[in-house]
Motif scaffolding. Sequence first.
Motif, PDB file in Angstrom:
ATOM      1  N   THR A  65      27.340 -20.849  35.097  1.00  0.00           N
ATOM      2  CA  THR A  65      26.125 -21.600  35.419  1.00  0.00           C
ATOM      3  C   THR A  65      26.454 -23.055  35.734  1.00  0.00           C
ATOM      4  OG1 THR A  65      24.869 -20.168  33.934  1.00  0.00           O
ATOM      5  CG2 THR A  65      23.839 -22.244  34.576  1.00  0.00           C
ATOM      6  N   LEU A  66      27.317 -23.652  34.936  1.00  0.00           N
ATOM      7  CA  LEU A  66      27.691 -25.056  35.147  1.00  0.00           C
ATOM      8  C   LEU A  66      28.451 -25.231  36.457  1.00  0.00           C
ATOM      9  CD1 LEU A  66      27.554 -27.865  33.879  1.00  0.00           C
ATOM     10  CD2 LEU A  66      29.719 -27.366  32.747  1.00  0.00           C
ATOM     11  N   ARG A  67      29.382 -24.341  36.737  1.00  0.00           N
ATOM     12  CA  ARG A  67      30.139 -24.423  37.997  1.00  0.00           C
ATOM     13  C   ARG A  67      29.223 -24.267  39.207  1.00  0.00           C
ATOM     14  NH1 ARG A  67      35.928 -23.728  37.724  1.00  0.00           N
ATOM     15  NH2 ARG A  67      36.536 -23.231  35.595  1.00  0.00           N
ATOM     16  N   GLN A  68      28.304 -23.326  39.130  1.00  0.00           N
ATOM     17  CA  GLN A  68      27.388 -23.077  40.242  1.00  0.00           C
ATOM     18  C   GLN A  68      26.498 -24.300  40.481  1.00  0.00           C
ATOM     19  OE1 GLN A  68      24.519 -19.998  39.490  1.00  0.00           O
ATOM     20  NE2 GLN A  68      24.475 -19.408  41.649  1.00  0.00           N
ATOM     21  N   ALA A  69      26.005 -24.905  39.422  1.00  0.00           N
ATOM     22  CA  ALA A  69      25.130 -26.071  39.572  1.00  0.00           C
ATOM     23  C   ALA A  69      25.892 -27.280  40.107  1.00  0.00           C
ATOM     24  CB  ALA A  69      24.468 -26.397  38.240  1.00  0.00           C
ATOM     25  N   VAL A  70      27.107 -27.494  39.649  1.00  0.00           N
ATOM     26  CA  VAL A  70      27.899 -28.630  40.137  1.00  0.00           C
ATOM     27  C   VAL A  70      28.296 -28.417  41.594  1.00  0.00           C
ATOM     28  CG1 VAL A  70      30.088 -29.864  39.852  1.00  0.00           C
ATOM     29  CG2 VAL A  70      28.677 -29.372  37.862  1.00  0.00           C
ATOM     30  N   GLN A  71      28.602 -27.184  41.986  1.00  0.00           N
ATOM     31  CA  GLN A  71      28.900 -26.910  43.396  1.00  0.00           C
ATOM     32  C   GLN A  71      27.678 -27.139  44.267  1.00  0.00           C
ATOM     33  OE1 GLN A  71      30.538 -22.977  43.537  1.00  0.00           O
ATOM     34  NE2 GLN A  71      32.583 -23.638  42.918  1.00  0.00           N
ATOM     35  N   TRP A 102      25.299 -29.220  43.605  1.00  0.00           N
ATOM     36  CA  TRP A 102      25.119 -30.670  43.645  1.00  0.00           C
ATOM     37  C   TRP A 102      26.094 -31.304  44.625  1.00  0.00           C
ATOM     38  CZ3 TRP A 102      28.750 -34.400  42.354  1.00  0.00           C
ATOM     39  CH2 TRP A 102      28.283 -35.713  42.401  1.00  0.00           C
ATOM     40  N   SER A 103      27.343 -30.846  44.648  1.00  0.00           N
ATOM     41  CA  SER A 103      28.333 -31.463  45.531  1.00  0.00           C
ATOM     42  C   SER A 103      28.026 -31.213  47.004  1.00  0.00           C
ATOM     43  CB  SER A 103      29.742 -30.965  45.193  1.00  0.00           C
ATOM     44  OG  SER A 103      29.881 -29.611  45.535  1.00  0.00           O
ATOM     45  N   LYS A 104      27.292 -30.140  47.300  1.00  0.00           N
ATOM     46  CA  LYS A 104      26.934 -29.871  48.696  1.00  0.00           C
ATOM     47  C   LYS A 104      25.798 -30.764  49.180  1.00  0.00           C
ATOM     48  CE  LYS A 104      28.484 -25.118  48.855  1.00  0.00           C
ATOM     49  NZ  LYS A 104      28.104 -23.707  48.932  1.00  0.00           N
ATOM     50  N   ARG A 157      24.225 -33.388  47.082  1.00  0.00           N
ATOM     51  CA  ARG A 157      24.203 -34.673  46.355  1.00  0.00           C
ATOM     52  C   ARG A 157      22.797 -35.067  45.901  1.00  0.00           C
ATOM     53  NH1 ARG A 157      29.354 -36.323  44.915  1.00  0.00           N
ATOM     54  NH2 ARG A 157      30.733 -35.735  46.584  1.00  0.00           N
ATOM     55  N   SER A 158      22.019 -34.108  45.500  1.00  0.00           N
ATOM     56  CA  SER A 158      20.665 -34.364  45.024  1.00  0.00           C
ATOM     57  C   SER A 158      20.694 -34.688  43.530  1.00  0.00           C
ATOM     58  CB  SER A 158      19.778 -33.141  45.268  1.00  0.00           C
ATOM     59  OG  SER A 158      18.538 -33.301  44.634  1.00  0.00           O
ATOM     60  N   THR A 159      20.000 -35.745  43.153  1.00  0.00           N
ATOM     61  CA  THR A 159      19.936 -36.096  41.729  1.00  0.00           C
ATOM     62  C   THR A 159      19.091 -35.091  40.960  1.00  0.00           C
ATOM     63  OG1 THR A 159      18.046 -37.545  42.124  1.00  0.00           O
ATOM     64  CG2 THR A 159      20.238 -38.541  42.173  1.00  0.00           C
ATOM     65  N   ARG A 160      18.211 -34.409  41.648  1.00  0.00           N
ATOM     66  CA  ARG A 160      17.371 -33.402  40.987  1.00  0.00           C
ATOM     67  C   ARG A 160      18.217 -32.239  40.453  1.00  0.00           C
ATOM     68  NH1 ARG A 160      11.896 -31.705  40.865  1.00  0.00           N
ATOM     69  NH2 ARG A 160      11.389 -33.703  41.763  1.00  0.00           N
ATOM     70  N   THR A 161      19.274 -31.886  41.172  1.00  0.00           N
ATOM     71  CA  THR A 161      20.135 -30.781  40.749  1.00  0.00           C
ATOM     72  C   THR A 161      20.788 -31.087  39.412  1.00  0.00           C
ATOM     73  OG1 THR A 161      20.598 -30.297  43.067  1.00  0.00           O
ATOM     74  CG2 THR A 161      22.039 -29.287  41.435  1.00  0.00           C
ATOM     75  N   LEU A 162      21.332 -32.299  39.265  1.00  0.00           N
ATOM     76  CA  LEU A 162      21.963 -32.669  38.002  1.00  0.00           C
ATOM     77  C   LEU A 162      20.933 -32.887  36.899  1.00  0.00           C
ATOM     78  CD1 LEU A 162      24.858 -35.038  39.054  1.00  0.00           C
ATOM     79  CD2 LEU A 162      24.988 -32.700  38.250  1.00  0.00           C
ATOM     80  N   ALA A 163      19.762 -33.355  37.254  1.00  0.00           N
ATOM     81  CA  ALA A 163      18.719 -33.536  36.239  1.00  0.00           C
ATOM     82  C   ALA A 163      18.261 -32.190  35.689  1.00  0.00           C
ATOM     83  CB  ALA A 163      17.540 -34.293  36.833  1.00  0.00           C
ATOM     84  N   ASN A 164      18.217 -31.175  36.542  1.00  0.00           N
ATOM     85  CA  ASN A 164      17.810 -29.845  36.099  1.00  0.00           C
ATOM     86  C   ASN A 164      18.913 -29.119  35.342  1.00  0.00           C
ATOM     87  OD1 ASN A 164      15.306 -30.153  37.241  1.00  0.00           O
ATOM     88  ND2 ASN A 164      15.862 -29.135  39.144  1.00  0.00           N
ATOM     89  N   GLY A 201      30.109 -40.049  41.471  1.00  0.00           N
ATOM     90  CA  GLY A 201      30.743 -38.906  42.117  1.00  0.00           C
ATOM     91  C   GLY A 201      31.899 -38.382  41.288  1.00  0.00           C
ATOM     92  N   SER A 202      32.686 -37.520  41.880  1.00  0.00           N
ATOM     93  CA  SER A 202      33.793 -36.911  41.141  1.00  0.00           C
ATOM     94  C   SER A 202      34.906 -37.910  40.841  1.00  0.00           C
ATOM     95  CB  SER A 202      34.345 -35.716  41.904  1.00  0.00           C
ATOM     96  OG  SER A 202      34.815 -36.118  43.164  1.00  0.00           O
ATOM     97  N   LYS A 203      34.963 -39.009  41.560  1.00  0.00           N
ATOM     98  CA  LYS A 203      35.987 -40.028  41.293  1.00  0.00           C
ATOM     99  C   LYS A 203      35.723 -40.742  39.979  1.00  0.00           C
ATOM    100  CE  LYS A 203      37.215 -40.743  46.051  1.00  0.00           C
ATOM    101  NZ  LYS A 203      37.311 -41.649  47.163  1.00  0.00           N
ATOM    102  N   ALA A 204      34.474 -40.723  39.503  1.00  0.00           N
ATOM    103  CA  ALA A 204      34.144 -41.346  38.222  1.00  0.00           C
ATOM    104  C   ALA A 204      34.765 -40.588  37.062  1.00  0.00           C
ATOM    105  CB  ALA A 204      32.628 -41.417  38.039  1.00  0.00           C
ATOM    106  N   LEU A 205      35.092 -39.331  37.260  1.00  0.00           N
ATOM    107  CA  LEU A 205      35.676 -38.507  36.197  1.00  0.00           C
ATOM    108  C   LEU A 205      37.179 -38.369  36.326  1.00  0.00           C
ATOM    109  CD1 LEU A 205      33.051 -35.645  36.097  1.00  0.00           C
ATOM    110  CD2 LEU A 205      33.168 -37.667  34.664  1.00  0.00           C
TER     111      LEU A 205
END
Length: 123
Positions: free
Chosen positions: A29-35, A37-39, A41-48, A113-117
Motif C-alpha cells: 500500500t505504501l509503495r503504491q501510494a508513493v509511486q 505521488w511521484s507521478k 506530485r499531488s499533495t492530496r495523495t500524501l495527505a491521504n 521530494g525524494s532528495k530530502a530523504l
Amino acid sequence: MYIFPEPPYFLLVAGLLMGITSGTAFDATLRQAVQAWSKNRSTRTLANLQGFQLFFPFLGICLGVCLFLASGVEVFGFPRVFAYGLAIPLTIGTAWLVWSQLGKILIQLEQGGSKALDLDSIN
C-alpha cells in the motif's frame, strides 16, 4: 501439586504470521501510494496516505506484534496478565513512535521530494 499451563505456541505463530502478512500489505500500500505521488506530485495523495487505507494494515502489524510478544513472554512461564500487561504498552508506544515518524517522513518527502530523504548527501 501445581500444574503449569500449556504455553500458547499457536498464538505465538499466529501473531508472527499476522504481523508478516499485515506488513506485506502495508508495504504494498505504501509503495503504491508513493509511486502514485511521484507521478502526479499531488499533495492530496500524501495527505491521504495516513488515512484508513494505510492504517488498517499498520493496525494488523501492531496486533500481530502484541500477540507475538505476549505469547513469547508466556512461553517463559509468566502469567497471562503480566504478559499482556507488558506487551500492550510496549506495542502502543512503539506503534505511536513509528506512525509519527512515518508522518514526518511523508512531510519531508512532500516538501523536498525524494532528495530530502537522501541520507548519502548528509555530511
